[in-house]
Design a protein around this motif. Structure first.
Motif, PDB file in Angstrom:
ATOM      1  N   VAL A 135       0.843  -1.207   0.000  1.00  0.00           N
ATOM      2  CA  VAL A 135       0.000   0.000   0.000  1.00  0.00           C
ATOM      3  C   VAL A 135       0.874   1.251   0.000  1.00  0.00           C
ATOM      4  O   VAL A 135       0.598   2.230  -0.722  1.00  0.00           O
ATOM      5  N   HIS A 136       1.942   1.229   0.795  1.00  0.00           N
ATOM      6  CA  HIS A 136       2.848   2.382   0.844  1.00  0.00           C
ATOM      7  C   HIS A 136       3.484   2.642  -0.523  1.00  0.00           C
ATOM      8  O   HIS A 136       3.551   3.801  -0.978  1.00  0.00           O
ATOM      9  N   LEU A 137       3.948   1.597  -1.200  1.00  0.00           N
ATOM     10  CA  LEU A 137       4.575   1.774  -2.514  1.00  0.00           C
ATOM     11  C   LEU A 137       3.566   2.273  -3.540  1.00  0.00           C
ATOM     12  O   LEU A 137       3.891   3.124  -4.390  1.00  0.00           O
ATOM     13  N   ALA A 138       2.346   1.743  -3.481  1.00  0.00           N
ATOM     14  CA  ALA A 138       1.329   2.175  -4.445  1.00  0.00           C
ATOM     15  C   ALA A 138       0.958   3.636  -4.231  1.00  0.00           C
ATOM     16  O   ALA A 138       0.654   4.355  -5.197  1.00  0.00           O
ATOM     17  N   ARG A 139       1.003   4.096  -3.005  1.00  0.00           N
ATOM     18  CA  ARG A 139       0.691   5.499  -2.723  1.00  0.00           C
ATOM     19  C   ARG A 139       1.870   6.404  -3.081  1.00  0.00           C
ATOM     20  O   ARG A 139       1.684   7.522  -3.571  1.00  0.00           O
ATOM     21  N   ARG A 140       3.096   5.914  -2.815  1.00  0.00           N
ATOM     22  CA  ARG A 140       4.273   6.742  -3.085  1.00  0.00           C
ATOM     23  C   ARG A 140       4.588   6.798  -4.571  1.00  0.00           C
ATOM     24  O   ARG A 140       4.944   7.859  -5.111  1.00  0.00           O
ATOM     25  N   GLU A 192     -10.025  -9.321  15.328  1.00  0.00           N
ATOM     26  CA  GLU A 192     -11.024  -8.559  14.576  1.00  0.00           C
ATOM     27  C   GLU A 192     -10.602  -7.096  14.438  1.00  0.00           C
ATOM     28  O   GLU A 192     -10.804  -6.470  13.383  1.00  0.00           O
ATOM     29  N   ARG A 193     -10.001  -6.535  15.484  1.00  0.00           N
ATOM     30  CA  ARG A 193      -9.503  -5.155  15.380  1.00  0.00           C
ATOM     31  C   ARG A 193      -8.387  -5.055  14.339  1.00  0.00           C
ATOM     32  O   ARG A 193      -8.333  -4.092  13.559  1.00  0.00           O
ATOM     33  N   LEU A 194      -7.502  -6.045  14.332  1.00  0.00           N
ATOM     34  CA  LEU A 194      -6.439  -6.052  13.321  1.00  0.00           C
ATOM     35  C   LEU A 194      -7.037  -6.199  11.924  1.00  0.00           C
ATOM     36  O   LEU A 194      -6.593  -5.531  10.976  1.00  0.00           O
ATOM     37  N   ARG A 195      -8.033  -7.025  11.804  1.00  0.00           N
ATOM     38  CA  ARG A 195      -8.673  -7.246  10.504  1.00  0.00           C
ATOM     39  C   ARG A 195      -9.305  -5.944   9.984  1.00  0.00           C
ATOM     40  O   ARG A 195      -9.162  -5.601   8.800  1.00  0.00           O
ATOM     41  N   ARG A 196      -9.972  -5.217  10.858  1.00  0.00           N
ATOM     42  CA  ARG A 196     -10.583  -3.948  10.432  1.00  0.00           C
ATOM     43  C   ARG A 196      -9.507  -2.934  10.040  1.00  0.00           C
ATOM     44  O   ARG A 196      -9.674  -2.171   9.073  1.00  0.00           O
ATOM     45  N   SER A 197      -8.399  -2.926  10.779  1.00  0.00           N
ATOM     46  CA  SER A 197      -7.311  -1.994  10.453  1.00  0.00           C
ATOM     47  C   SER A 197      -6.765  -2.255   9.055  1.00  0.00           C
ATOM     48  O   SER A 197      -6.510  -1.312   8.284  1.00  0.00           O
ATOM     49  N   MET A 198      -6.585  -3.531   8.717  1.00  0.00           N
ATOM     50  CA  MET A 198      -6.019  -3.859   7.412  1.00  0.00           C
ATOM     51  C   MET A 198      -7.030  -3.622   6.290  1.00  0.00           C
ATOM     52  O   MET A 198      -6.656  -3.215   5.179  1.00  0.00           O
ATOM     53  N   THR A 199      -8.300  -3.851   6.570  1.00  0.00           N
ATOM     54  CA  THR A 199      -9.327  -3.562   5.566  1.00  0.00           C
ATOM     55  C   THR A 199      -9.391  -2.056   5.293  1.00  0.00           C
ATOM     56  O   THR A 199      -9.487  -1.617   4.131  1.00  0.00           O
ATOM     57  N   ASP A 200      -9.324  -1.262   6.364  1.00  0.00           N
ATOM     58  CA  ASP A 200      -9.319   0.195   6.201  1.00  0.00           C
ATOM     59  C   ASP A 200      -8.060   0.656   5.471  1.00  0.00           C
ATOM     60  O   ASP A 200      -8.106   1.613   4.676  1.00  0.00           O
ATOM     61  N   LEU A 201      -6.931  -0.008   5.733  1.00  0.00           N
ATOM     62  CA  LEU A 201      -5.681   0.366   5.075  1.00  0.00           C
ATOM     63  C   LEU A 201      -5.789   0.205   3.562  1.00  0.00           C
ATOM     64  O   LEU A 201      -5.326   1.064   2.798  1.00  0.00           O
ATOM     65  N   TYR A 202      -6.395  -0.884   3.121  1.00  0.00           N
ATOM     66  CA  TYR A 202      -6.476  -1.146   1.684  1.00  0.00           C
ATOM     67  C   TYR A 202      -7.321  -0.087   0.972  1.00  0.00           C
ATOM     68  O   TYR A 202      -7.019   0.288  -0.169  1.00  0.00           O
ATOM     69  N   SER A 203      -8.355   0.407   1.649  1.00  0.00           N
ATOM     70  CA  SER A 203      -9.237   1.407   1.021  1.00  0.00           C
ATOM     71  C   SER A 203      -8.939   2.827   1.501  1.00  0.00           C
ATOM     72  O   SER A 203      -9.764   3.728   1.334  1.00  0.00           O
ATOM     73  N   LEU A 204      -7.760   3.033   2.105  1.00  0.00           N
ATOM     74  CA  LEU A 204      -7.409   4.339   2.660  1.00  0.00           C
ATOM     75  C   LEU A 204      -7.235   5.372   1.534  1.00  0.00           C
ATOM     76  O   LEU A 204      -6.521   5.115   0.557  1.00  0.00           O
ATOM     77  N   PRO A 205      -7.882   6.531   1.665  1.00  0.00           N
ATOM     78  CA  PRO A 205      -7.692   7.587   0.642  1.00  0.00           C
ATOM     79  C   PRO A 205      -6.229   8.036   0.581  1.00  0.00           C
ATOM     80  O   PRO A 205      -5.500   7.981   1.570  1.00  0.00           O
ATOM     81  N   PHE A 206      -5.820   8.496  -0.585  1.00  0.00           N
ATOM     82  CA  PHE A 206      -4.421   8.868  -0.776  1.00  0.00           C
ATOM     83  C   PHE A 206      -4.027  10.087   0.039  1.00  0.00           C
ATOM     84  O   PHE A 206      -2.841  10.308   0.306  1.00  0.00           O
TER      85      PHE A 206
END
Length: 254
Positions: A135-140, A192-206
């Motif tokens: 995700v970091h590379l795709a954003r950078r 479940e908290r970790l799962r939500r964090s990673m799901t939010d990370l994938y759809s995080l706005p740039f």
């Protein structure tokens, strides 16, 4: 029956010989012989003696048969009692073995479900780091290649996370020991908290920063359950009846 006949014949012979001997001795001593009346009286006495002897033999045989029947009945009752006791003991031992086997199987099944949870948790650091980096590379550096890598890493993480969720759900259905169950429930909440964090990370706005700290906290909280689950299950197995098929110090995957 043959003994009864034998006793009767023997008694008849003895009485007959005694009568003949008495008659001979009487005649020898007195020089007289029995007339018809005397012989009739002697015959009546002889018949009475024989009847008495036959009755005595019959009573004796009847008493012997009764005692033998009572003895056989007592022996039969004792054998039946012994057999029932042995049968009850065998049933009790069989029930104990079955209970032990069922308990052993149940504990083994619970142990394996926890092992699956621990193994799934152990996968999380690699897949979380992989997705975070992608995700970091795709954003950078936006590019088709980086976007494809991000999608691929997300699929890998999603598969691993799905295995973890499935393992946790299975453990919650199988585990019945309160302390182990509570530990699994707590692990499920952190996962479940970790799962939500990673799901939010994938759809995080740039235009938003990657919440690395929150992801790190959730990941560490999830990983902490590895050791806790191992220890609580080991304590549970040590407190349970000994089972040669499960060694709490040499559990597979642990």
């Amino acid at each position: 029956m043959l003994k009864k006949i034998g006793y009767g014949v023997g008694l008849f012979i003895v009485v007959l010989l005694a009568a003949l001997a008495s008659h001979y001795l009487f005649g020898l001593a007195t020089g007289t012989r029995f007339n018809e009346t005397q012989w009739a009286a002697a015959g009546a006495w002889f018949g009475g003696v024989m009847t008495f002897g036959a009755v005595a033999v019959a009573l004796y045989q009847s008493n012997q048969a009764k005692e033998r029947a009572e003895r056989e009945s007592r022996d039969s009752n004792q054998r039946n009692l012994n057999e029932r006791l042995l049968h009850q003991e065998a049933l009790a031992r069989a029930e104990d073995r079955l209970a032990t086997e069922l308990d052993s199987g149940r504990r083994s099944e619970q142990t394996q479900t926890i092992a699956a949870v621990v193994a799934a948790i152990a996968e999380q650091p690699a897949v979380v780091r992989g997705l975070t980096t992608a995700v970091h590379l795709a954003r950078r550096t936006p590019s088709e290649e980086n976007y494809a890598s991000r999608t691929a890493k997300y699929d890998i993480w999603q598969n691993s996370s799905g295995r973890l969720v499935a393992a946790l759900q299975t453990a919650l259905m199988v585990v019945d020991e309160p302390h182990v169950y509570e530990q699994v429930r707590r692990a499920g909440a952190d996962c479940e908290r970790l799962r939500r964090s990673m799901t939010d990370l994938y759809s995080l706005p740039f235009d938003e920063q990657i919440p690395r700290r929150q992801i790190h906290v959730n990941l560490n909280a999830t990983l902490a359950h590895q050791g806790e689950l191992i220890q609580v299950v080991r304590d549970y197995l040590r407190d349970s009846p000994k089972d040669s098929s499960i060694d709490p110090d040499q559990l597979m995957l642990w």
